[in-house]
Enzyme design. Structure first.
Site, PDB file in Angstrom:
ATOM      1  N   HIS A 240      -1.436   1.313   7.582  1.00  0.00           N
ATOM      2  CA  HIS A 240      -1.847   1.348   6.181  1.00  0.00           C
ATOM      3  C   HIS A 240      -1.625   2.738   5.600  1.00  0.00           C
ATOM      4  CE1 HIS A 240      -3.853  -0.367   2.752  1.00  0.00           C
ATOM      5  NE2 HIS A 240      -4.850   0.497   2.779  1.00  0.00           N
TER       6      HIS A 240
ATOM      7  N   ASN B   2      -8.174   4.626  -0.500  1.00  0.00           N
ATOM      8  CA  ASN B   2      -7.570   3.395   0.002  1.00  0.00           C
ATOM      9  C   ASN B   2      -7.127   2.531  -1.186  1.00  0.00           C
ATOM     10  OD1 ASN B   2      -6.939   0.926   1.145  1.00  0.00           O
ATOM     11  ND2 ASN B   2      -8.847   0.704   2.282  1.00  0.00           N
TER      12      ASN B   2
ATOM     13  N   CYS C  20       0.834  -1.203   0.000  1.00  0.00           N
ATOM     14  CA  CYS C  20       0.000   0.000   0.000  1.00  0.00           C
ATOM     15  C   CYS C  20       0.867   1.251   0.000  1.00  0.00           C
ATOM     16  CB  CYS C  20      -0.934   0.005   1.201  1.00  0.00           C
ATOM     17  SG  CYS C  20      -0.078  -0.041   2.801  1.00  0.00           S
TER      18      CYS C  20
END
EC number: 3.4.22.-
Length: 665
Positions: free
Chosen positions: A247, A271, A91
């Site tokens: 994250h 996201n 990520c």
């Protein structure tokens, strides 16, 4: 030695894209990359544990048995919504890539011009920045799949775009394997994609205007991303509020929105999972979105499960740890984001330092620089970037350490400074630092003088790039490259459009503060690329001049009066400007002569010359926001004199009256 030469391009593993592609095309073959084979070794054991290895295959997107046939490299432009994260914990890379999609010009430099429909030979190329040079990485398009599912990044829905999948593979090849993508540092990805320098903001301790920071940074072409803190486990987990621990997210926007008769700051995030969104205030489908009557609602909000969502800035700062801003120059936070600051860069490439076994500074490397003049805030940024080959995967600490020392005023620096210079009693300059896997950056506020950067290796031999950024005083700014006058929108009619943003706010009878005024003026009166917009300081000045109630806000009547003057200023600017966005200070007399609300105001040639100095840049240009401040101030000061003078010739003020007049205006 230091240089500012154009960055070179290096062929990774000496593979030349055109030569390999043309060879395959001439033989009717598809390229097979033996340097990064379609095998488990290119994935790595860490990501293959527990997988059905017997079912693992490598397929090209052109395989007709895949649900994404026929494939496209890019279809209708590259977007963050083309990205859908797979099993790798990358990520940190995908959030940086998602941010880069907001700057198509920069994205195109690393995606290159390639497709599945023209000269397809199963070979693709991408560029990444490493230690001062662009590295061109060639790959074949074989991707690991289990059944119909891609193991790593895969196309979203039915769009069939494979640029994110192939770019991820190229980055994995550059780092050694897909496993090297599994957990990394967001700043490293931002630097690798741009060659920029990262400013890190601690959201829990830095007092700053989040909304203005994000909006200005994005308008300046910066990449902006953020990260949540670690959870109770080492794995990224979905929390009750919908956020994912440990994250990275892309920051895609920030706005001030009307809600229940007041204004609220909100921020938009994306996201890389392509799903799993915030469940708190301003979430998709929330009562906040249902109840807001803000006229921009339809432009800002769309209820889709695409990984993008809004949240309040307050919730954002409570749930995220850091904000990362990447630009070609440092973004200093001392007085807000100021992307037009001028910086000079010293670059030392291909530097190699051996391990220091003796301790102390005996085997250090030294780099001398000078700060010429006083400047506000942090004015020096020292950034080390390590070549990946110099990194030890087992070693957690950064392989280098460095300090900055001031050289005494009358000490002539010729060659290396002796060990005696670095006595225990000599203190190093203190700065704000951030360390990631490949980058070590420190920001300083240093007084004029000569300084030396002293670096030593913690372990084995290290190859690195050193960049020293020095902020230049405003007078050293190159107006041709660092000052973009922003174009005016076409003139608005005097009575305005009932659909205009400002009219909507006026109709609702809302008071406006300086921050809201800044947003409205830049949206309604200016267009084009980021450049000289209405700054917060200018809007505070306008607010003080037009604020008859002296309460720090403009009511409906005061704002209507300001708007009529802005429209008139717009007409004047456009009729007198020499070319779009450029008004010369020598034409200020024409402006005054043609400004209706200045009728009857006398201004001497001496004062006009002073005003030309005060309100123009070093090239004698006057921007539209600056002109507005000048004309409104001229009107207000002339009216103040008339109101205070009993005979029209002079005025008598007490010290308190004088201070009230000049300090709040």
């Amino acid at each position: 030695m230091a240089h500012d030469a154009e960055t070179s391009v290096v062929k990774f593993k000496n593979q030349d894209f055109r030569t390999l592609r043309d060879h395959c095309l001439s033989r009717g073959q598809l390229f097979i990359d033996d340097t990064f084979p379609a095998a488990a070794s290119s994935i790595g054991e860490k990501l293959l544990r527990g997988k059905h290895l017997s079912k693992l295959e490598w397929k090209r997107p052109t395989s007709k048995d895949l649900p994404f046939y026929p494939p496209h490299f890019i279809l209708e432009g590259a977007s963050r919504f083309d990205i859908h994260q797979g099993i790798a914990g990358d990520c940190w890379f995908l959030a940086a890539l998602g941010s880069l999609t907001q700057n198509p010009q920069c994205l195109q430099k690393i995606l290159m011009d390639q497709s599945y429909s023209h000269q397809y030979a199963g070979i693709f190329q991408f560029r990444f920045w490493q230690c001062g040079q662009w590295v061109e990485v060639v790959i074949d398009d074989q991707l690991p799949v289990i059944g119909d599912n891609f193991l790593f990044v895969h196309p979203r829905g039915g769009n069939k775009e494979f640029w994110p999948c192939l770019m991820e593979k190229a980055y994995a090849k550059l780092l050694g394997s897909y496993s090297q993508l599994h957990y990394g540092y967001l700043p490293d990805a931002l630097v690798d994609l741009t060659g920029g320098v990262v400013t890190i903001i601690n959201l829990h301790s830095s007092p700053f205007d989040l909304l203005t920071t994000v909006k200005t940074a994005i308008q300046a072409g910066s990449m902006v991303a953020c990260a949540t803190e670690n959870g109770l486990t080492e794995e990224a987990k979905v929390m009750e509020n919908g956020l994912v621990s440990q994250h990275a997210y892309t920051v895609t926007g920030a706005e001030k929105i009307q809600y229940q008769g007041r204004w609220e700051d909100i921020i938009r995030l994306w996201n890389p999972w392509g799903k799993t969104e915030w469940k708190g205030r301003w979430k998709d489908g929330s009562k906040e979105w249902r109840e807001t009557h803000d006229p921009r609602k339809s432009q800002l909000y769309e209820n889709k499960e695409d990984g993008e969502f809004w949240m309040s800035c307050q919730d954002f700062q409570e749930n995220f740890s850091c904000l990362f801003i990447c630009n070609q120059i440092p973004i200093t936070m001392d007085h807000g984001v100021t992307p037009n600051e001028s910086w000079r860069q010293m670059r030392f490439t291909n530097q190699v330092i051996s391990r220091n076994r003796a301790g102390g500074h005996g085997r250090d490397m030294q780099y001398v620089f000078s700060v010429q003049e006083h400047t506000a805030g942090n004015n020096v940024v020292v950034a080390f970037t390590i070549m990946p080959q110099s990194l030890n995967t087992e070693e957690e600490r950064f392989p280098l350490q460095f300090q900055v020392f001031k050289v005494p005023q009358f000490q002539n620096v010729q060659g290396r400074l002796p060990p005696a210079f670095f006595s225990p009693f000599r203190s190093a300059a203190q700065g704000t630092k951030y360390v990631s896997k490949c980058n070590f950056t420190k920001s300083f506020h240093l007084n004029p003088g000569t300084y030396v950067v002293v670096t030593t290796a913690n372990g084995k031999e290290v190859e690195f790039l050193l960049r020293i950024f020095l902020k230049m005083p405003d007078k050293h700014r190159d107006p041709s490259s660092n000052f973009n006058l922003r174009a005016l929108k076409e003139s608005l009619p005097e009575n305005g459009s009932r659909n205009s943003i400002s009219y909507t706010y006026m109709d609702q009878g809302l008071d406006i503060d300086a921050t809201q005024l800044q947003s409205l003026l830049n949206q309604e009166f200016l267009t084009g690329p980021p450049g000289d917009t209405f700054s917060l300081d200018q809007c505070q000045s306008i607010m003080a001049l037009m604020d008859l109630k002296v309460n720090g806000r403009l009511d409906q009547e005061e704002f209507a009066r300001l708007r009529s003057r802005l429209i008139h200023c717009q007409h004047i600017f456009q009729s007198i400007q020499r070319r779009p966005g450029v008004l010369l200070s020598s034409d200020l007399w024409k402006v005054i002569e043609n400004t209706d609300f200045l009728v009857g105001i006398f201004i001497s040639s001496e004062l006009l010359s002073l005003m030309a100095l005060r309100y123009s840049d070093s090239s004698g240009r006057v921007s539209f926001p600056t002109l507005v401040c000048f004309l409104i101030r001229l009107e207000t000061m002339a009216k103040a004199f008339r109101n205070l003078s009993k005979d029209g010739k002079g005025i008598y003020l007490t010290e308190t009256e004088w201070m009230n007049l000049v300090m709040y205006s």
